[in-house]
Design a protein around this motif. Structure first.
Motif, PDB file in Angstrom:
ATOM      1  N   LEU A 114       5.637 -13.384 -14.416  1.00  0.00           N
ATOM      2  CA  LEU A 114       4.360 -13.236 -13.714  1.00  0.00           C
ATOM      3  C   LEU A 114       4.138 -14.425 -12.789  1.00  0.00           C
ATOM      4  N   TYR A 115       4.426 -15.611 -13.275  1.00  0.00           N
ATOM      5  CA  TYR A 115       4.281 -16.814 -12.446  1.00  0.00           C
ATOM      6  C   TYR A 115       5.200 -16.734 -11.223  1.00  0.00           C
ATOM      7  N   GLY A 116       6.420 -16.247 -11.440  1.00  0.00           N
ATOM      8  CA  GLY A 116       7.350 -16.109 -10.330  1.00  0.00           C
ATOM      9  C   GLY A 116       6.891 -15.093  -9.308  1.00  0.00           C
ATOM     10  N   LEU A 117       6.305 -13.987  -9.774  1.00  0.00           N
ATOM     11  CA  LEU A 117       5.810 -12.965  -8.848  1.00  0.00           C
ATOM     12  C   LEU A 117       4.692 -13.514  -7.982  1.00  0.00           C
ATOM     13  N   MET A 118       3.762 -14.248  -8.586  1.00  0.00           N
ATOM     14  CA  MET A 118       2.665 -14.798  -7.793  1.00  0.00           C
ATOM     15  C   MET A 118       3.155 -15.886  -6.847  1.00  0.00           C
ATOM     16  N   SER A 119       4.188 -16.606  -7.256  1.00  0.00           N
ATOM     17  CA  SER A 119       4.780 -17.600  -6.351  1.00  0.00           C
ATOM     18  C   SER A 119       5.354 -16.915  -5.120  1.00  0.00           C
ATOM     19  N   LYS A 120       5.899 -15.716  -5.319  1.00  0.00           N
ATOM     20  CA  LYS A 120       6.453 -14.955  -4.191  1.00  0.00           C
ATOM     21  C   LYS A 120       5.400 -14.696  -3.123  1.00  0.00           C
ATOM     22  N   TYR A 121       4.177 -14.411  -3.556  1.00  0.00           N
ATOM     23  CA  TYR A 121       3.125 -14.105  -2.593  1.00  0.00           C
ATOM     24  C   TYR A 121       2.422 -15.348  -2.053  1.00  0.00           C
ATOM     25  N   THR A 122       2.678 -16.497  -2.668  1.00  0.00           N
ATOM     26  CA  THR A 122       2.020 -17.724  -2.202  1.00  0.00           C
ATOM     27  C   THR A 122       2.928 -18.578  -1.329  1.00  0.00           C
ATOM     28  N   HIS A 123       4.242 -18.353  -1.417  1.00  0.00           N
ATOM     29  CA  HIS A 123       5.187 -19.094  -0.570  1.00  0.00           C
ATOM     30  C   HIS A 123       5.445 -18.279   0.692  1.00  0.00           C
ATOM     31  N   PHE A 124       5.118 -18.839   1.818  1.00  0.00           N
ATOM     32  CA  PHE A 124       5.163 -18.068   3.059  1.00  0.00           C
ATOM     33  C   PHE A 124       6.572 -18.066   3.666  1.00  0.00           C
ATOM     34  N   GLU A 125       7.296 -17.027   3.305  1.00  0.00           N
ATOM     35  CA  GLU A 125       8.597 -16.734   3.879  1.00  0.00           C
ATOM     36  C   GLU A 125       8.564 -15.284   4.335  1.00  0.00           C
ATOM     37  N   TYR A 126       9.258 -15.008   5.406  1.00  0.00           N
ATOM     38  CA  TYR A 126       9.176 -13.667   6.002  1.00  0.00           C
ATOM     39  C   TYR A 126       9.545 -12.575   5.002  1.00  0.00           C
ATOM     40  N   ASP A 127      10.628 -12.785   4.257  1.00  0.00           N
ATOM     41  CA  ASP A 127      11.088 -11.747   3.323  1.00  0.00           C
ATOM     42  C   ASP A 127      10.072 -11.457   2.225  1.00  0.00           C
ATOM     43  N   HIS A 128       9.183 -12.404   1.972  1.00  0.00           N
ATOM     44  CA  HIS A 128       8.190 -12.226   0.918  1.00  0.00           C
ATOM     45  C   HIS A 128       6.894 -11.606   1.437  1.00  0.00           C
ATOM     46  N   HIS A 129       6.770 -11.523   2.750  1.00  0.00           N
ATOM     47  CA  HIS A 129       5.481 -11.102   3.302  1.00  0.00           C
ATOM     48  C   HIS A 129       5.603  -9.991   4.342  1.00  0.00           C
ATOM     49  N   THR A 130       6.627  -9.184   4.225  1.00  0.00           N
ATOM     50  CA  THR A 130       6.798  -8.126   5.220  1.00  0.00           C
ATOM     51  C   THR A 130       5.656  -7.124   5.192  1.00  0.00           C
ATOM     52  N   HIS A 131       4.978  -6.990   4.054  1.00  0.00           N
ATOM     53  CA  HIS A 131       3.880  -6.030   3.972  1.00  0.00           C
ATOM     54  C   HIS A 131       2.624  -6.514   4.698  1.00  0.00           C
ATOM     55  N   PHE A 132       2.632  -7.754   5.198  1.00  0.00           N
ATOM     56  CA  PHE A 132       1.488  -8.249   5.969  1.00  0.00           C
ATOM     57  C   PHE A 132       1.624  -7.929   7.455  1.00  0.00           C
ATOM     58  N   PHE A 133       2.786  -7.441   7.854  1.00  0.00           N
ATOM     59  CA  PHE A 133       3.038  -7.261   9.280  1.00  0.00           C
ATOM     60  C   PHE A 133       3.091  -5.789   9.664  1.00  0.00           C
ATOM     61  N   VAL A 134       2.519  -5.489  10.826  1.00  0.00           N
ATOM     62  CA  VAL A 134       2.591  -4.149  11.396  1.00  0.00           C
ATOM     63  C   VAL A 134       3.178  -4.273  12.792  1.00  0.00           C
ATOM     64  N   TYR A 135       4.175  -3.486  13.071  1.00  0.00           N
ATOM     65  CA  TYR A 135       4.864  -3.571  14.348  1.00  0.00           C
ATOM     66  C   TYR A 135       4.368  -2.488  15.309  1.00  0.00           C
ATOM     67  N   SER A 136       4.233  -2.869  16.551  1.00  0.00           N
ATOM     68  CA  SER A 136       3.982  -1.902  17.608  1.00  0.00           C
ATOM     69  C   SER A 136       5.014  -2.163  18.710  1.00  0.00           C
ATOM     70  N   LYS A 137       4.970  -1.387  19.755  1.00  0.00           N
ATOM     71  CA  LYS A 137       5.962  -1.534  20.820  1.00  0.00           C
ATOM     72  C   LYS A 137       5.871  -2.895  21.484  1.00  0.00           C
ATOM     73  N   ASP A 138       4.658  -3.432  21.572  1.00  0.00           N
ATOM     74  CA  ASP A 138       4.459  -4.632  22.358  1.00  0.00           C
ATOM     75  C   ASP A 138       4.147  -5.892  21.541  1.00  0.00           C
ATOM     76  N   GLU A 139       3.862  -5.726  20.244  1.00  0.00           N
ATOM     77  CA  GLU A 139       3.448  -6.903  19.494  1.00  0.00           C
ATOM     78  C   GLU A 139       3.651  -6.710  17.991  1.00  0.00           C
ATOM     79  N   VAL A 140       3.528  -7.829  17.300  1.00  0.00           N
ATOM     80  CA  VAL A 140       3.512  -7.814  15.847  1.00  0.00           C
ATOM     81  C   VAL A 140       2.125  -8.258  15.407  1.00  0.00           C
TER      82      VAL A 140
END
Length: 226
Positions: A114-140
């Protein structure tokens, strides 16, 4: 998803039982006790405020902010569990976080996951936060909050509460000889969280994040890492 009232009721119930544990433990501590039980239970009480803050953030649909608070709260609950074992003659200044987490894992083996899972969401690395991003043709676009993130953060909140509840139930059986009636309801709370998780995962059946959270919840409920 129509679960707001259920979430609110479950949270109030779980928090009330944890508050009862604090009251019982305080009543059991001798007036001239030389151990660190008083300090431990005060830290435990302080951690409930972290749960309240997380609940509010989860209601607003935030995830990484909620995970940050829960990660710190879990560290503090682990510190409480370790501090409560000291006799008073021992030096608590040298206690390390990993020692506290390992001590908590004696009661709840999957607490480390559980501690490791929450660390995943608190450490800002792209692979850990792909669900925060939405792509469009012109921007992220970076999304700060949303209903799915609310589901994730609410799950993290309840999983953390179940982790602490399992610790309290296991410790109380040793501390008090038997689990006091006022906190026996934690078993029913854990069962309700389990049913809630099944319901949410059923509604979002293709969501891998929630599915993995449910798997972790089952490990915590069953006191296993497997």
């Amino acid at each position: 998803m129509g679960l707001t009232d259920t979430i609110d009721a479950m949270y109030r119930e779980g928090r009330e039982y944890l508050s009862w544990y604090i009251s019982i433990e305080r009543d059991q501590i001798p007036e001239n006790d030389q151990s660190f039980r008083t300090h431990a239970i005060n830290f435990f009480y302080r951690s409930l405020g972290s749960l309240d803050a997380t609940k509010r953030l989860a209601d607003l649909g935030y995830l990484c902010e909620a995970a940050n608070i829960l990660r710190s709260a879990l560290e503090q609950f682990a510190y409480c569990s370790r501090l409560a074992t000291l006799s008073g003659a021992e030096d608590f200044q040298g206690i390390k976080p990993i020692q506290c987490l390992n001590h908590l894992k004696r009661y709840v083996p999957a607490a480390g996951q559980l501690y490791g899972l929450m660390s995943k969401y608190t450490h800002f690395e792209y692979d850990h936060h792909t669900h925060f991003f939405v792509y469009s043709k012109d921007e992220v676009q970076t999304l700060q909050r949303g209903p799915v993130l609310r589901a994730y953060s609410t799950h993290l909140l309840f999983i953390t509460m179940v982790c602490v509840a399992k610790y309290v139930l296991a410790l109380s059986a040793v501390q008090f000889g038997e689990i006091p009636k006022s906190i026996q309801g934690l078993d029913a709370f854990i069962e309700k969280v389990d049913m809630y998780s099944d319901a949410v995962c059923g509604m979002l059946s293709r969501d891998l994040v929630l599915a993995n959270m449910d798997i972790l919840l089952q490990k915590i409920i069953r006191n296993t890492n497997v």
